[in-house]
Write a protein that holds these residues in place. Structure first.
Motif, PDB file in Angstrom:
ATOM      1  N   HIS A  49      51.149  40.689  46.377  1.00 46.95           N
ATOM      2  CA  HIS A  49      49.779  40.894  46.849  1.00 46.95           C
ATOM      3  C   HIS A  49      48.912  41.511  45.750  1.00 46.95           C
ATOM      4  O   HIS A  49      47.734  41.184  45.615  1.00 46.95           O
ATOM      5  CB  HIS A  49      49.778  41.789  48.084  1.00 46.95           C
ATOM      6  N   LEU A  50      49.516  42.398  44.978  1.00 41.61           N
ATOM      7  CA  LEU A  50      48.778  42.993  43.867  1.00 41.61           C
ATOM      8  C   LEU A  50      48.418  41.934  42.828  1.00 41.61           C
ATOM      9  O   LEU A  50      47.311  41.938  42.285  1.00 41.61           O
ATOM     10  CB  LEU A  50      49.608  44.101  43.218  1.00 41.61           C
ATOM     11  N   ALA A  51      49.358  41.012  42.586  1.00 46.03           N
ATOM     12  CA  ALA A  51      49.083  39.939  41.632  1.00 46.03           C
ATOM     13  C   ALA A  51      47.942  39.063  42.125  1.00 46.03           C
ATOM     14  O   ALA A  51      47.132  38.567  41.332  1.00 46.03           O
ATOM     15  CB  ALA A  51      50.342  39.104  41.418  1.00 46.03           C
ATOM     16  N   SER A  52      47.870  38.857  43.441  1.00 45.79           N
ATOM     17  CA  SER A  52      46.778  38.053  44.007  1.00 45.79           C
ATOM     18  C   SER A  52      45.449  38.793  43.905  1.00 45.79           C
ATOM     19  O   SER A  52      44.424  38.213  43.531  1.00 45.79           O
ATOM     20  CB  SER A  52      47.076  37.721  45.477  1.00 45.79           C
ATOM     21  N   LEU A  53      45.448  40.076  44.236  1.00 43.94           N
ATOM     22  CA  LEU A  53      44.222  40.861  44.164  1.00 43.94           C
ATOM     23  C   LEU A  53      43.674  40.917  42.743  1.00 43.94           C
ATOM     24  O   LEU A  53      42.465  40.985  42.531  1.00 43.94           O
ATOM     25  CB  LEU A  53      44.479  42.283  44.662  1.00 43.94           C
ATOM     26  N   GLN A  54      44.570  40.866  41.779  1.00 44.11           N
ATOM     27  CA  GLN A  54      44.158  40.955  40.381  1.00 44.11           C
ATOM     28  C   GLN A  54      43.251  39.794  39.981  1.00 44.11           C
ATOM     29  O   GLN A  54      42.462  39.910  39.044  1.00 44.11           O
ATOM     30  CB  GLN A  54      45.402  40.993  39.496  1.00 44.11           C
TER      31      GLN A  54
END
Length: 310
Positions: A51-56
């Motif tokens: 999810h963090l990779a997506s938010l980035q």
């Protein structure tokens, strides 16, 4: 409750970003919260890495926020992202981190090389756990780098890393005496000499696997037993040259042993395993009588009455 409420808020915002356009005012409201005092320690730490990779990828501000988080995270587990991660993303995500404690290279094992890994190891000297299982493109230089940079290392996974050799393992033993577990499954270059050296240097070993290595003999197993007195788990699966003598030594010198794997060790018989069974050590090979009953049930289909006193 406060953390759960903040987490629910971030999930709602992040999901709506991908399903519909969100007003700039709402996004800015979230990012106006203190990053290092609120968002990083109390919200982002609860989100999976994927999810963090997506938010980035949402915006430049979100990218900067996630980089702040990644530079301060203690655990980096690539299995949380998905089946694979691009090389560039791996390098970018770990570029600024100098406080890692746990590093798992799963899902990049097919492509990660010394070039990508050495900078990460060089700037993270507090690593306690490193999992390099199946990283076939690495070389002995990565293991030497681990030994020189990560002197507080406690857990190391090297299963199916056939590039591990005696010299690199000796370097590890010399510099990482606090090692508690190491998986050397299918590290087929290693012979008795290397395992004996490891056992003499790493006295705190609790878990050791030297499975699927025909080079390992009683010499290695006995040296491990006599030096690693707190050993709890030992995997000798497929070590064809291991015999009863060394198993008896393990029973004598390792009072804390909980699990022993000797499947496909054809020279290990019940005479050496029985004392361990009586101590409730978990063994992956059934007793002969139990194996006979299972075989009989497979053949006959049903064995309701058997006189076990015969």
């Amino acid at each position: 409750m406060k953390n759960n409420s903040l987490l629910a808020t971030l999930y709602t915002i992040s999901n709506s970003i991908w399903t519909k356009k969100q007003s700039c005012e709402s996004i800015c409201h979230l990012l106006d919260l203190p990053w290092e005092d609120v968002l990083v320690p109390h919200i982002l730490c609860y989100l999976p890495l994927r999810h963090l990779a997506s938010l980035q990828r949402v915006s430049k501000q979100f990218h900067a926020l996630i980089q702040v988080y990644l530079s301060n995270c203690r655990t980096f587990d690539l299995s949380q992202i998905g089946p694979c991660i691009p090389k560039e993303a791996f390098c970018s995500m770990l570029r600024d981190n100098k406080v890692l404690h746990n590093l798992s290279l799963q899902n990049c094992a097919d492509w990660v090389t010394d070039k990508e890994l050495l900078p990460v190891l060089g700037q993270n000297q507090h690593l306690l756990r490193v999992d390099m299982r199946g990283c076939v493109r690495l070389t002995r230089h990565s293991l030497v780098a681990v030994s020189l940079s990560c002197m507080h290392l406690q857990h190391l996974g090297l299963a199916h890393c056939e590039w591990v050799d005696s010299l690199s393992l000796r370097s590890l033993a010399d510099h990482c005496g606090g090692l508690q577990s190491i998986d050397l499954t299918a590290c087929r270059q290693l012979k008795d000499e290397a395992i004996c050296y490891l056992a003499k240097k790493c006295l705190k070993l609790r878990s050791l696997s030297v499975a699927v290595n025909a080079n390992i003999t009683d010499e290695s197993v006995e040296e491990v037993a006599k030096n690693c007195r707190v050993l709890e788990q030992l995997d000798l699966t497929g070590c064809l040259r291991v015999r009863n003598q060394s198993i008896r030594t393990v029973a004598e010198y390792c009072p804390k042993l909980q699990s022993l794997k000797v499947n496909h060790c054809h020279n290990v018989t019940e005479s050496s395993l029985d004392p361990l069974r009586k101590r409730n050590v978990e063994i992956d090979v059934e007793p002969p009588l139990q194996r006979a009953l299972v075989l009989l049930q497979d053949v006959v289909g049903f064995a309701p009455f058997i006189n076990l006193q015969i």
